[in-house]
Design a protein around this motif. Structure first.
Motif, PDB file in Angstrom:
ATOM      1  N   LEU A  88       0.815  -1.210   0.000  1.00 30.39           N
ATOM      2  CA  LEU A  88       0.000   0.000   0.000  1.00 30.39           C
ATOM      3  C   LEU A  88       0.850   1.262   0.000  1.00 30.39           C
ATOM      4  O   LEU A  88       0.591   2.198  -0.764  1.00 30.39           O
ATOM      5  CB  LEU A  88      -0.937   0.008   1.207  1.00 30.39           C
ATOM      6  N   PHE A  89       1.891   1.322   0.834  1.00 33.62           N
ATOM      7  CA  PHE A  89       2.740   2.497   0.889  1.00 33.62           C
ATOM      8  C   PHE A  89       3.480   2.703  -0.441  1.00 33.62           C
ATOM      9  O   PHE A  89       3.689   3.834  -0.869  1.00 33.62           O
ATOM     10  CB  PHE A  89       3.750   2.380   2.036  1.00 33.62           C
ATOM     11  N   TYR A  90       3.873   1.607  -1.078  1.00 31.76           N
ATOM     12  CA  TYR A  90       4.534   1.730  -2.377  1.00 31.76           C
ATOM     13  C   TYR A  90       3.574   2.305  -3.413  1.00 31.76           C
ATOM     14  O   TYR A  90       3.958   3.141  -4.233  1.00 31.76           O
ATOM     15  CB  TYR A  90       5.075   0.384  -2.842  1.00 31.76           C
ATOM     16  N   GLU A  91       2.337   1.854  -3.396  1.00 32.03           N
ATOM     17  CA  GLU A  91       1.349   2.363  -4.350  1.00 32.03           C
ATOM     18  C   GLU A  91       1.086   3.848  -4.141  1.00 32.03           C
ATOM     19  O   GLU A  91       0.870   4.585  -5.096  1.00 32.03           O
ATOM     20  CB  GLU A  91       0.047   1.567  -4.212  1.00 32.03           C
ATOM     21  N   TRP A  92       1.103   4.287  -2.902  1.00 29.58           N
ATOM     22  CA  TRP A  92       0.819   5.684  -2.592  1.00 29.58           C
ATOM     23  C   TRP A  92       2.037   6.597  -2.744  1.00 29.58           C
ATOM     24  O   TRP A  92       1.938   7.695  -3.285  1.00 29.58           O
ATOM     25  CB  TRP A  92       0.308   5.810  -1.152  1.00 29.58           C
ATOM     26  N   PHE A  93       3.172   6.138  -2.239  1.00 29.05           N
ATOM     27  CA  PHE A  93       4.284   7.047  -1.993  1.00 29.05           C
ATOM     28  C   PHE A  93       5.526   6.827  -2.842  1.00 29.05           C
ATOM     29  O   PHE A  93       6.394   7.696  -2.884  1.00 29.05           O
ATOM     30  CB  PHE A  93       4.681   6.993  -0.513  1.00 29.05           C
ATOM     31  N   LEU A 124       7.617   6.767  -6.333  1.00 35.30           N
ATOM     32  CA  LEU A 124       7.500   7.669  -7.480  1.00 35.30           C
ATOM     33  C   LEU A 124       7.393   6.862  -8.776  1.00 35.30           C
ATOM     34  O   LEU A 124       8.312   6.114  -9.121  1.00 35.30           O
ATOM     35  CB  LEU A 124       8.715   8.591  -7.546  1.00 35.30           C
ATOM     36  N   TYR A 125       6.281   7.035  -9.470  1.00 35.19           N
ATOM     37  CA  TYR A 125       6.041   6.324 -10.724  1.00 35.19           C
ATOM     38  C   TYR A 125       6.268   7.246 -11.915  1.00 35.19           C
ATOM     39  O   TYR A 125       6.231   8.476 -11.794  1.00 35.19           O
ATOM     40  CB  TYR A 125       4.603   5.771 -10.750  1.00 35.19           C
ATOM     41  N   PHE A 126       6.491   6.641 -13.052  1.00 38.00           N
ATOM     42  CA  PHE A 126       6.674   7.379 -14.302  1.00 38.00           C
ATOM     43  C   PHE A 126       5.414   8.208 -14.567  1.00 38.00           C
ATOM     44  O   PHE A 126       4.292   7.706 -14.448  1.00 38.00           O
ATOM     45  CB  PHE A 126       6.904   6.381 -15.438  1.00 38.00           C
ATOM     46  N   PRO A 127       5.555   9.493 -14.911  1.00 36.16           N
ATOM     47  CA  PRO A 127       4.383  10.368 -15.057  1.00 36.16           C
ATOM     48  C   PRO A 127       3.336   9.883 -16.049  1.00 36.16           C
ATOM     49  O   PRO A 127       2.158  10.254 -15.922  1.00 36.16           O
ATOM     50  CB  PRO A 127       5.002  11.690 -15.504  1.00 36.16           C
ATOM     51  N   LYS A 128       3.723   9.086 -17.046  1.00 37.43           N
ATOM     52  CA  LYS A 128       2.745   8.569 -18.000  1.00 37.43           C
ATOM     53  C   LYS A 128       1.926   7.422 -17.423  1.00 37.43           C
ATOM     54  O   LYS A 128       0.901   7.035 -17.991  1.00 37.43           O
ATOM     55  CB  LYS A 128       3.458   8.099 -19.268  1.00 37.43           C
ATOM     56  N   ASN A 129       2.387   6.868 -16.317  1.00 39.97           N
ATOM     57  CA  ASN A 129       1.696   5.753 -15.673  1.00 39.97           C
ATOM     58  C   ASN A 129       0.558   6.294 -14.804  1.00 39.97           C
ATOM     59  O   ASN A 129       0.715   7.308 -14.129  1.00 39.97           O
ATOM     60  CB  ASN A 129       2.700   4.975 -14.818  1.00 39.97           C
ATOM     61  N   ASN A 186       6.887   1.394 -16.391  1.00 44.54           N
ATOM     62  CA  ASN A 186       6.514   0.712 -15.148  1.00 44.54           C
ATOM     63  C   ASN A 186       7.522   0.919 -14.020  1.00 44.54           C
ATOM     64  O   ASN A 186       7.434   0.273 -12.971  1.00 44.54           O
ATOM     65  CB  ASN A 186       6.338  -0.785 -15.407  1.00 44.54           C
ATOM     66  N   ALA A 187       8.474   1.820 -14.237  1.00 43.94           N
ATOM     67  CA  ALA A 187       9.496   2.056 -13.214  1.00 43.94           C
ATOM     68  C   ALA A 187       8.898   2.761 -12.002  1.00 43.94           C
ATOM     69  O   ALA A 187       7.958   3.547 -12.111  1.00 43.94           O
ATOM     70  CB  ALA A 187      10.632   2.895 -13.797  1.00 43.94           C
ATOM     71  N   SER A 188       9.456   2.469 -10.843  1.00 38.02           N
ATOM     72  CA  SER A 188       9.121   3.204  -9.622  1.00 38.02           C
ATOM     73  C   SER A 188      10.416   3.509  -8.886  1.00 38.02           C
ATOM     74  O   SER A 188      11.344   2.703  -8.883  1.00 38.02           O
ATOM     75  CB  SER A 188       8.173   2.403  -8.727  1.00 38.02           C
ATOM     76  N   MET A 189      10.479   4.679  -8.287  1.00 33.20           N
ATOM     77  CA  MET A 189      11.673   5.126  -7.565  1.00 33.20           C
ATOM     78  C   MET A 189      11.369   5.266  -6.086  1.00 33.20           C
ATOM     79  O   MET A 189      10.328   5.818  -5.702  1.00 33.20           O
ATOM     80  CB  MET A 189      12.158   6.478  -8.097  1.00 33.20           C
ATOM     81  N   VAL A 190      12.261   4.747  -5.254  1.00 34.93           N
ATOM     82  CA  VAL A 190      12.175   4.950  -3.811  1.00 34.93           C
ATOM     83  C   VAL A 190      13.582   5.192  -3.276  1.00 34.93           C
ATOM     84  O   VAL A 190      14.564   4.726  -3.847  1.00 34.93           O
ATOM     85  CB  VAL A 190      11.555   3.738  -3.078  1.00 34.93           C
ATOM     86  N   GLY A 191      13.673   5.931  -2.184  1.00 35.17           N
ATOM     87  CA  GLY A 191      14.950   6.066  -1.512  1.00 35.17           C
ATOM     88  C   GLY A 191      15.442   7.493  -1.391  1.00 35.17           C
ATOM     89  O   GLY A 191      15.096   8.359  -2.200  1.00 35.17           O
TER      90      GLY A 191
END
Length: 249
Positions: free
Chosen positions: A30-35, A37-42, A155-160
């Motif tokens: 859930l936290f990954y889905e919310w917080f 960072l996803y590619f703006p086109k996604n 489909n990339a997501s950034m965390v950290g």
């Protein structure tokens, strides 16, 4: 043992709280889905993720090494600059990291996406295939190849906090060029003025070639480069103008 500075302490607390929340709430997703960072086109992208992803981490070792680096380098930087300027570097580097990585993704995405449109695929079909990872009947081999090229970026997501910390690391290096640093698995002391540029160059090479040296293969290397560059530019400007209202000592 070096005493932790106040702003660094609060940043570490926030990161730890977010990490615990990731583990404890929503089955770890859930936290990954919310917080994250996803590619703006996604469709998963939300504007607040530009900031919140800086407080998210992908695992225990990820947050441990980032928070260790934040304490080790952030504390002396904050002690010299003060909390306000430290936070300015920290978040500016984080935003620079986001923009560099995003630009890297768009360089991969835009030419292939435009070619797919020119080949006759509709935006709706492209989005469907990128979202589901399933090929629609009638799609040519050339189109499938281009879809594979842009699938990772879409489909990339950034965390950290790595981008923020790279900016702090660059600031530390400019303030303490003669300080001797070393990698945990390579215990050879190297002056900061050589060590830190070396790390940044290796990140740049990794980002351009896909060859990983010290970090996992899914590391956002261009985010590291962007964060370090912004930290360097800010410190260069403050140091250059140290005798006016922008002085940094």
């Amino acid at each position: 043992m070096m005493q932790i500075s106040e702003t660094v302490k609060h940043l570490i607390i926030i990161n730890v709280i977010m990490f615990v929340g990731t583990l404890a709430i929503g089955n770890g997703t859930l936290f990954y889905e919310w917080f994250a960072l996803y590619f703006p086109k996604n469709d998963a992208f939300q504007p607040w993720q530009i900031v919140t992803h800086m407080f998210m981490h992908g695992g225990f070792m990820h947050i441990f090494f980032n928070m260790f680096a934040l304490w080790m380098f952030g504390t002396p930087v904050e002690q010299v600059l003060g909390s306000k300027r430290f936070l300015f570097i920290y978040f500016s580097a984080g935003l620079g990291a986001f923009l560099f990585q995003l630009a890297y993704y768009y360089v991969q995405y835009v030419p292939n996406y435009n070619a797919l449109i020119e080949s006759g695929l509709s935006p709706e079909k492209i989005k469907q295939m990128l979202t589901t990872n399933e090929v629609i009947s009638g799609t040519t081999n050339a189109q499938v190849s281009m879809l594979k090229d842009i699938f990772p970026a879409y489909n990339a997501s950034m965390v950290g906090a790595s981008g923020c910390i790279m900016g702090v690391l660059a600031a530390f290096g400019m303030m303490n060029p003669e300080a001797r640093l070393m990698l945990i698995f390579l215990p050879i002391p190297i002056k900061a003025k050589y060590f830190i540029p070396g790390i940044i160059i290796l990140d740049l090479i990794s980002g351009l070639t896909g060859q990983s040296f010290f970090s996992p293969s899914n590391t956002a290397y261009m985010a590291h480069v962007g964060g370090a560059l912004i930290g360097f530019i800010i410190m260069w400007y403050w140091k250059k103008n140290q005798f006016n209202n922008n002085r940094w000592y």
